[in-house]
Design a protein around this motif. Structure first.
Motif, PDB file in Angstrom:
ATOM      1  N   SER A  73       0.843  -1.190   0.000  1.00  0.00           N
ATOM      2  CA  SER A  73       0.000   0.000   0.000  1.00  0.00           C
ATOM      3  C   SER A  73       0.878   1.239   0.000  1.00  0.00           C
ATOM      4  N   ARG A  74       0.293   2.336  -0.442  1.00  0.00           N
ATOM      5  CA  ARG A  74       1.019   3.592  -0.443  1.00  0.00           C
ATOM      6  C   ARG A  74       1.356   3.967   0.997  1.00  0.00           C
ATOM      7  N   GLY A  75       2.585   4.338   1.269  1.00  0.00           N
ATOM      8  CA  GLY A  75       3.009   4.685   2.611  1.00  0.00           C
ATOM      9  C   GLY A  75       3.356   3.482   3.465  1.00  0.00           C
ATOM     10  N   GLY A  76       3.172   2.280   2.949  1.00  0.00           N
ATOM     11  CA  GLY A  76       3.556   1.073   3.659  1.00  0.00           C
ATOM     12  C   GLY A  76       2.562   0.582   4.693  1.00  0.00           C
ATOM     13  N   GLU A  77       1.445   1.292   4.899  1.00  0.00           N
ATOM     14  CA  GLU A  77       0.472   0.860   5.897  1.00  0.00           C
ATOM     15  C   GLU A  77      -0.853   0.555   5.210  1.00  0.00           C
ATOM     16  N   LEU A  78      -1.394  -0.594   5.481  1.00  0.00           N
ATOM     17  CA  LEU A  78      -2.684  -0.972   4.930  1.00  0.00           C
ATOM     18  C   LEU A  78      -3.786  -0.310   5.746  1.00  0.00           C
ATOM     19  N   VAL A  79      -4.676   0.422   5.076  1.00  0.00           N
ATOM     20  CA  VAL A  79      -5.769   1.075   5.788  1.00  0.00           C
ATOM     21  C   VAL A  79      -7.124   0.464   5.452  1.00  0.00           C
ATOM     22  N   ALA A  80      -7.244  -0.255   4.335  1.00  0.00           N
ATOM     23  CA  ALA A  80      -8.496  -0.896   3.941  1.00  0.00           C
ATOM     24  C   ALA A  80      -8.203  -1.845   2.783  1.00  0.00           C
ATOM     25  N   ALA A  81      -9.157  -2.749   2.508  1.00  0.00           N
ATOM     26  CA  ALA A  81      -8.951  -3.705   1.417  1.00  0.00           C
ATOM     27  C   ALA A  81     -10.289  -4.070   0.792  1.00  0.00           C
ATOM     28  N   ILE A  82     -10.218  -4.455  -0.466  1.00  0.00           N
ATOM     29  CA  ILE A  82     -11.356  -5.044  -1.172  1.00  0.00           C
ATOM     30  C   ILE A  82     -10.880  -6.389  -1.688  1.00  0.00           C
ATOM     31  N   GLU A  83     -11.634  -7.428  -1.378  1.00  0.00           N
ATOM     32  CA  GLU A  83     -11.305  -8.781  -1.823  1.00  0.00           C
ATOM     33  C   GLU A  83     -12.366  -9.246  -2.810  1.00  0.00           C
TER      34      GLU A  83
ATOM     35  N   ILE B 175      -8.490  -3.540  10.355  1.00  0.00           N
ATOM     36  CA  ILE B 175      -8.502  -3.060   8.981  1.00  0.00           C
ATOM     37  C   ILE B 175      -9.877  -3.306   8.354  1.00  0.00           C
ATOM     38  N   PRO B 176     -10.563  -2.245   7.933  1.00  0.00           N
ATOM     39  CA  PRO B 176     -11.840  -2.417   7.246  1.00  0.00           C
ATOM     40  C   PRO B 176     -11.626  -3.066   5.875  1.00  0.00           C
ATOM     41  N   PHE B 177     -12.622  -3.851   5.437  1.00  0.00           N
ATOM     42  CA  PHE B 177     -12.508  -4.456   4.111  1.00  0.00           C
ATOM     43  C   PHE B 177     -13.881  -4.824   3.576  1.00  0.00           C
ATOM     44  N   ILE B 178     -13.905  -5.098   2.281  1.00  0.00           N
ATOM     45  CA  ILE B 178     -15.110  -5.547   1.589  1.00  0.00           C
ATOM     46  C   ILE B 178     -14.769  -6.839   0.868  1.00  0.00           C
ATOM     47  N   ILE B 179     -15.699  -7.800   0.868  1.00  0.00           N
ATOM     48  CA  ILE B 179     -15.593  -8.947  -0.030  1.00  0.00           C
ATOM     49  C   ILE B 179     -16.811  -8.925  -0.940  1.00  0.00           C
ATOM     50  N   ILE B 180     -16.611  -9.330  -2.180  1.00  0.00           N
ATOM     51  CA  ILE B 180     -17.726  -9.435  -3.122  1.00  0.00           C
ATOM     52  C   ILE B 180     -17.594 -10.764  -3.852  1.00  0.00           C
TER      53      ILE B 180
ATOM     54  N   ALA C 285     -19.332  -5.671   3.682  1.00  0.00           N
ATOM     55  CA  ALA C 285     -18.330  -4.713   4.138  1.00  0.00           C
ATOM     56  C   ALA C 285     -18.176  -4.888   5.640  1.00  0.00           C
ATOM     57  N   TYR C 286     -16.949  -4.767   6.113  1.00  0.00           N
ATOM     58  CA  TYR C 286     -16.627  -4.965   7.521  1.00  0.00           C
ATOM     59  C   TYR C 286     -15.865  -3.740   8.015  1.00  0.00           C
TER      60      TYR C 286
ATOM     61  N   PHE D 106     -14.400   1.956   4.766  1.00  0.00           N
ATOM     62  CA  PHE D 106     -13.892   2.978   5.677  1.00  0.00           C
ATOM     63  C   PHE D 106     -12.384   3.118   5.498  1.00  0.00           C
ATOM     64  N   VAL D 107     -11.939   4.336   5.204  1.00  0.00           N
ATOM     65  CA  VAL D 107     -10.516   4.623   5.017  1.00  0.00           C
ATOM     66  C   VAL D 107      -9.954   5.402   6.197  1.00  0.00           C
ATOM     67  N   ALA D 108     -10.814   5.807   7.106  1.00  0.00           N
ATOM     68  CA  ALA D 108     -10.464   6.453   8.373  1.00  0.00           C
ATOM     69  C   ALA D 108     -11.637   6.157   9.305  1.00  0.00           C
ATOM     70  N   PRO D 109     -11.474   6.356  10.605  1.00  0.00           N
ATOM     71  CA  PRO D 109     -12.550   5.991  11.540  1.00  0.00           C
ATOM     72  C   PRO D 109     -13.932   6.535  11.171  1.00  0.00           C
ATOM     73  N   ASP D 110     -14.020   7.769  10.700  1.00  0.00           N
ATOM     74  CA  ASP D 110     -15.315   8.356  10.358  1.00  0.00           C
ATOM     75  C   ASP D 110     -15.395   8.811   8.912  1.00  0.00           C
ATOM     76  N   LEU D 111     -14.605   8.201   8.049  1.00  0.00           N
ATOM     77  CA  LEU D 111     -14.606   8.578   6.639  1.00  0.00           C
ATOM     78  C   LEU D 111     -14.674   7.318   5.788  1.00  0.00           C
ATOM     79  N   ALA D 112     -15.730   7.258   4.965  1.00  0.00           N
ATOM     80  CA  ALA D 112     -15.935   6.077   4.126  1.00  0.00           C
ATOM     81  C   ALA D 112     -16.013   6.478   2.663  1.00  0.00           C
ATOM     82  N   VAL D 113     -15.561   5.573   1.813  1.00  0.00           N
ATOM     83  CA  VAL D 113     -15.778   5.678   0.377  1.00  0.00           C
ATOM     84  C   VAL D 113     -16.919   4.722   0.070  1.00  0.00           C
ATOM     85  N   LEU D 114     -17.984   5.227  -0.520  1.00  0.00           N
ATOM     86  CA  LEU D 114     -19.084   4.363  -0.916  1.00  0.00           C
ATOM     87  C   LEU D 114     -18.703   3.770  -2.269  1.00  0.00           C
ATOM     88  N   VAL D 115     -18.318   2.492  -2.275  1.00  0.00           N
ATOM     89  CA  VAL D 115     -17.824   1.832  -3.488  1.00  0.00           C
ATOM     90  C   VAL D 115     -19.026   1.343  -4.287  1.00  0.00           C
ATOM     91  N   ASP D 116     -19.163   1.875  -5.487  1.00  0.00           N
ATOM     92  CA  ASP D 116     -20.263   1.530  -6.386  1.00  0.00           C
ATOM     93  C   ASP D 116     -19.766   0.436  -7.327  1.00  0.00           C
TER      94      ASP D 116
END
Length: 171
Positions: free
Chosen positions: A37-47, A75-80, A114-115, A145-155
């Motif tokens: 990940s950018r910056g070396g730290e994983l903040v979220a994932a989509i599987e 780490i928040p993540f989504i599986i589809i 999503a988790y 969620f990419v931060a505690p109170d900030l989410a990207v709604l993935v369409d």
């Protein structure tokens, strides 16, 4: 390459209420997950679930362990799951690894989940958004969620349609 389509949203304003809130797993062994990940730290994932993830008990368990590890690391993540050639529900496999049987989905549906691991003093919990769908229906949108109170709604539907158009594939 394909790019995910989404919009930034303050969680309280746009993100729908979670399907469930369950206790977060504690005390599970840590398993190695190699993610660049950018910056070396994983903040979220989509599987994106593949047929190989579902083909044998050991591959299903390995996938579930990897996802349980995301939760244990906060780490928040989504599986589809859009795989129709094999019948296994990897969300339910994750729940089995976490020993959380109360939060399972119907085995025969396609789904996206999503988790979001979250600390709610004094509890550690995981919010879960679960959406089942059928072949031919639009793919869901879920919060990542990419931060505690900030989410990207993935369409996922817009992402799928955009990828088909970019690759000149029939949608």
């Amino acid at each position: 390459g394909a790019h995910a389509t989404g919009t930034l949203a303050k969680s309280a304003n746009v993100v729908p209420a979670p399907t469930w809130t369950m206790p977060r797993a504690d005390g599970l062994d840590s398993f190695a997950v190699h993610v660049v990940s950018r910056g070396g730290e994983l903040v979220a994932a989509i599987e994106l679930i593949s047929p190989t993830n579902k083909d044998r008990p050991q591959t299903r368990r390995a996938f579930a362990i990897k996802c349980a590890n995301y939760l244990c690391r906060g780490i928040p993540f989504i599986i589809i799951d859009v795989v129709t050639s094999r019948y296994a529900n990897l969300h339910n496999e994750i729940m089995a690894v976490l020993e959380t049987a109360n939060f399972t989905l119907t085995e025969d549906s396609l789904y996206a989940t999503a988790y979001r691991p979250v600390a709610r003093d004094p509890r550690q919990e995981t919010d879960v958004w679960a959406m089942a769908f059928k072949v031919g229906e639009c793919l869901p949108s879920l919060p990542l969620f990419v931060a505690p109170d900030l989410a990207v709604l993935v369409d996922f539907e817009a992402t799928y349609q955009g990828t088909c158009q970019h690759q000149r594939l029939p949608a």
